[in-house]
Design an enzyme around this catalytic site. Structure first.
Site, mmCIF file in Angstrom:
data_model
loop_
_atom_site.group_PDB
_atom_site.id
_atom_site.type_symbol
_atom_site.label_atom_id
_atom_site.label_comp_id
_atom_site.label_asym_id
_atom_site.label_seq_id
_atom_site.Cartn_x
_atom_site.Cartn_y
_atom_site.Cartn_z
ATOM 1 N N ASN A 110 73.291 19.857 109.715
ATOM 2 C CA ASN A 110 73.012 19.680 108.291
ATOM 3 C C ASN A 110 74.102 18.867 107.627
ATOM 4 O O ASN A 110 75.262 18.918 108.007
ATOM 5 C CB ASN A 110 72.824 21.042 107.600
ATOM 6 C CG ASN A 110 74.115 21.587 106.999
ATOM 7 O OD1 ASN A 110 74.514 21.224 105.886
ATOM 8 N ND2 ASN A 110 74.804 22.442 107.755
ATOM 9 N N PHE A 114 76.522 20.509 99.516
ATOM 10 C CA PHE A 114 76.694 21.451 98.394
ATOM 11 C C PHE A 114 75.650 21.247 97.308
ATOM 12 O O PHE A 114 75.977 21.202 96.117
ATOM 13 C CB PHE A 114 78.089 21.323 97.770
ATOM 14 C CG PHE A 114 79.208 21.944 98.577
ATOM 15 C CD1 PHE A 114 78.968 22.736 99.688
ATOM 16 C CD2 PHE A 114 80.525 21.743 98.198
ATOM 17 C CE1 PHE A 114 80.012 23.307 100.409
ATOM 18 C CE2 PHE A 114 81.581 22.304 98.904
ATOM 19 C CZ PHE A 114 81.321 23.083 100.017
ATOM 20 N N SER A 173 83.551 22.744 104.716
ATOM 21 C CA SER A 173 82.294 22.015 104.850
ATOM 22 C C SER A 173 82.594 20.574 105.230
ATOM 23 O O SER A 173 83.431 19.928 104.599
ATOM 24 C CB SER A 173 81.514 22.031 103.541
ATOM 25 O OG SER A 173 80.484 21.067 103.611
ATOM 26 N N ASN A 175 80.618 18.166 104.778
ATOM 27 C CA ASN A 175 79.686 17.285 104.067
ATOM 28 C C ASN A 175 80.114 16.888 102.671
ATOM 29 O O ASN A 175 79.356 16.252 101.950
ATOM 30 C CB ASN A 175 78.303 17.946 104.036
ATOM 31 C CG ASN A 175 77.808 18.227 105.455
ATOM 32 O OD1 ASN A 175 77.903 17.365 106.318
ATOM 33 N ND2 ASN A 175 77.346 19.437 105.692
ATOM 34 N N THR A 176 81.303 17.293 102.252
ATOM 35 C CA THR A 176 81.882 16.790 101.010
ATOM 36 C C THR A 176 83.127 16.015 101.426
ATOM 37 O O THR A 176 84.085 16.624 101.923
ATOM 38 C CB THR A 176 82.235 17.955 100.048
ATOM 39 O OG1 THR A 176 81.021 18.610 99.670
ATOM 40 C CG2 THR A 176 82.955 17.460 98.808
ATOM 41 N N LYS A 214 87.395 30.471 104.506
ATOM 42 C CA LYS A 214 86.479 30.064 105.588
ATOM 43 C C LYS A 214 86.937 28.744 106.179
ATOM 44 O O LYS A 214 87.084 27.750 105.473
ATOM 45 C CB LYS A 214 85.053 29.928 105.055
ATOM 46 C CG LYS A 214 84.033 29.581 106.134
ATOM 47 C CD LYS A 214 82.609 29.765 105.640
ATOM 48 C CE LYS A 214 81.584 29.390 106.694
ATOM 49 N NZ LYS A 214 80.211 29.593 106.223
ATOM 50 N N ASN A 243 82.907 27.673 110.078
ATOM 51 C CA ASN A 243 81.863 26.805 109.530
ATOM 52 C C ASN A 243 81.230 25.997 110.685
ATOM 53 O O ASN A 243 81.519 26.242 111.854
ATOM 54 C CB ASN A 243 82.486 25.891 108.464
ATOM 55 C CG ASN A 243 81.511 25.612 107.334
ATOM 56 O OD1 ASN A 243 80.373 25.252 107.581
ATOM 57 N ND2 ASN A 243 81.953 25.773 106.106
ATOM 58 N N GLY A 266 74.477 26.859 115.303
ATOM 59 C CA GLY A 266 73.549 27.444 116.260
ATOM 60 C C GLY A 266 74.198 27.626 117.624
ATOM 61 O O GLY A 266 75.417 27.582 117.771
HETATM 62 C C1 LIG Z 1 71.562 24.267 106.411
HETATM 63 C C2 LIG Z 1 72.937 24.896 106.373
HETATM 64 C C3 LIG Z 1 73.646 24.928 105.178
HETATM 65 C C4 LIG Z 1 74.930 25.504 105.126
HETATM 66 N N1 LIG Z 1 75.591 25.549 103.923
HETATM 67 C C5 LIG Z 1 76.805 26.168 103.854
HETATM 68 C C6 LIG Z 1 77.489 26.276 102.616
HETATM 69 O O1 LIG Z 1 77.000 25.851 101.557
HETATM 70 N N2 LIG Z 1 78.717 26.875 102.617
HETATM 71 C C7 LIG Z 1 79.290 27.372 103.752
HETATM 72 O O2 LIG Z 1 80.390 27.918 103.698
HETATM 73 N N3 LIG Z 1 78.637 27.295 104.940
HETATM 74 C C8 LIG Z 1 77.426 26.719 105.015
HETATM 75 N N4 LIG Z 1 76.773 26.650 106.227
HETATM 76 C C9 LIG Z 1 77.444 27.178 107.456
HETATM 77 C C10 LIG Z 1 77.008 28.593 107.817
HETATM 78 O O3 LIG Z 1 77.376 29.502 106.807
HETATM 79 C C11 LIG Z 1 77.662 29.008 109.150
HETATM 80 O O4 LIG Z 1 79.070 29.025 108.986
HETATM 81 C C12 LIG Z 1 77.311 28.077 110.306
HETATM 82 O O5 LIG Z 1 75.975 27.627 110.206
HETATM 83 C C13 LIG Z 1 77.500 28.744 111.675
HETATM 84 O O6 LIG Z 1 76.648 29.841 111.841
HETATM 85 P P1 LIG Z 1 75.261 29.767 112.671
HETATM 86 O O7 LIG Z 1 75.562 29.096 113.980
HETATM 87 O O8 LIG Z 1 74.812 31.174 112.810
HETATM 88 O O9 LIG Z 1 74.330 28.948 111.824
HETATM 89 C C14 LIG Z 1 75.504 26.069 106.300
HETATM 90 C C15 LIG Z 1 74.775 26.035 107.500
HETATM 91 C C16 LIG Z 1 73.504 25.472 107.557
HETATM 92 C C17 LIG Z 1 72.748 25.463 108.860
#
Ligand SMILES: Cc1cc2nc3c(=O)[nH]c(=O)nc-3n(C[C@H](O)[C@H](O)[C@H](O)COP(=O)(O)O)c2cc1C
Length: 364
Positions: A110, A114, A173, A175-176, A214, A243, A266
């Site tokens: 992704n 934000f 993140s 993405n910023t 985080k 993250n 994932g």
């Molecule tokens: C579509 C998407 C959007 C996310 N947005 C945020 C976010 O706004 N802030 C944040 O701290 N983490 C964000 N994450 C990260 C998740 O909170 C998590 O740290 C990361 O996906 C790893 O966990 P997972 O493998 O179970 O998905 C996002 C993840 C995904 C897939």
């Protein structure tokens, strides 16, 4: 009921563009009738950061960015929900498409950037549900165009303190642009000093609000040394590890999709993020608890994360592939493990494998 919901919704939702499917899932949750779930096994209860969690499984940040459905998520069996990332001003995020499924890898990339409704709207939603109880953490971030990013975090702490069970300071993140530079030692020290100071300023009015940090899984171990040292010296209440990653493991099967920019989450994130949990655990020396997140998709994976050093865990990407029943499946696996091994609580195994994991080859 959850199994029936998964049975019909999962194959259907996967037909849609991932962002449309996500929107439908949030709308569906908002329509969920109030229902009472079985109470959790008391042995799954966790006390951390001064809070009592009914079970250790949280909804990770990014799913409910603008706090549209925290109560539905709690009713579905999560022990806590983290909303956000929220920024002071509303933000549209990056142009679509910005979420990609890597089906064969059970992964997601992704680059949302934000997107969220902004502090005013999110605060109103959280204030309206505050009397419902349950643990709802607020994950805070900075606006992309902010002239003073540290000031954004400070402002959000002050504004949300009365309604946040805890805060997550998200500096990881990908993405910023430039956000992850806040993980650099001198900037991080100043950020945390000001955030903790803000928390103390509002404490008498708003009560206690634990502050968690985080981090990205892509930090070097030298950078992690600094981050944990600063987190300890600034008396942060905990860390969330981790993250998404900007790395692209060579083992990914969906190579065409893997070239998309953004953070990978994932299953392919599991080993790296678990290694970072263990590395954080051995550096924290029990100064604070850790929330482990990244690639958890089964009871076994949850247990590995806990044994690496996580007192609590969070899920996101695996819900896309396994559905909401995953929450109940993990809880039931954890309960059986406790029963089988004659233990009274998960705290007895937190970090049991941390040292051994840090001695393994670096995950690629
Ligand atoms: C579509 C998407 C959007 C996310 N947005 C945020 C976010 O706004 N802030 C944040 O701290 N983490 C964000 N994450 C990260 C998740 O909170 C998590 O740290 C990361 O996906 C790893 O966990 P997972 O493998 O179970 O998905 C996002 C993840 C995904 C897939």
């Amino acid at each position: 009921m959850i199994r029936a919901f998964d049975h019909f919704s999962l194959p259907l939702l996967r037909w849609f563009d991932p962002e449309d499917a996500h929107r439908m899932a949030i709308q569906g949750l908002r329509l969920l009738p109030p229902m009472r779930l079985r109470p959790d096994d008391p042995k799954l209860a966790v006390r951390a950061f001064g809070l009592n969690f009914p079970n250790p499984i949280g909804m990770a940040a990014g799913f409910d960015k603008s706090a549209e459905a925290p109560d539905a998520l709690l009713r579905l069996g999560f022990g806590f929900v983290e909303i956000g990332s929220v920024t002071p001003k509303p933000q549209a995020g990056n142009p679509r498409p910005r979420i990609f499924r890597l089906e064969r890898d059970e992964a997601v990339i992704n680059r949302m950037g934000f997107n969220n409704d902004g502090a005013d709207v999110v605060l109103r939603r959280l204030a309206a549900r505050a009397h419902h109880g349950g643990i709802v953490g607020v994950n805070v971030g900075a606006n992309k165009d902010s002239p003073d990013r540290v000031a954004d975090y400070v402002k959000l702490i002050e504004v949300f303190a009365p309604v946040a069970s805890y805060f997550t300071v998200n500096i990881s993140s990908p993405n910023t642009p430039g956000l992850r530079n806040l993980q650099q030692a001198s900037i991080l020290d100043d950020l945390l000093a000001r955030v903790i100071d803000a928390r103390e300023r509002v404490r008498t009015k708003a009560g206690d609000s634990p502050v968690l940090l985080k981090i990205a899984p892509d930090l070097s171990l030298a950078q992690l040394d600094d981050v944990v040292h600063i987190a300890r010296s600034r008396h942060v209440d905990g860390m969330i590890v981790s993250n998404t990653t900007v790395a692209r493991p060579s083992t990914l099967r969906e190579q065409a999709r893997a070239v998309e920019q953004g953070g990978l989450s994932g299953r392919p994130l599991f080993r790296l993020s678990t290694r970072m949990v263990a590395e954080t655990y051995v550096r924290a020396e029990a100064a604070f608890p850790i929330i482990g997140v990244g690639g958890i998709d089964s009871g076994g994976a949850a247990l590995t994360k806990i044994r690496a050093g996580a007192s609590l865990i969070q899920l996101y990407s695996a819900l896309v592939y396994k559905g909401l029943r995953l929450v109940e499946d993990i809880k039931s696996d954890l309960s059986s493990t406790l029963l089988r091994t004659g233990r009274d609580s998960l705290s007895e195994i937190v970090g049991a494998d941390a040292a051994a994991i840090t001695a393994e080859d670096w995950p690629v």
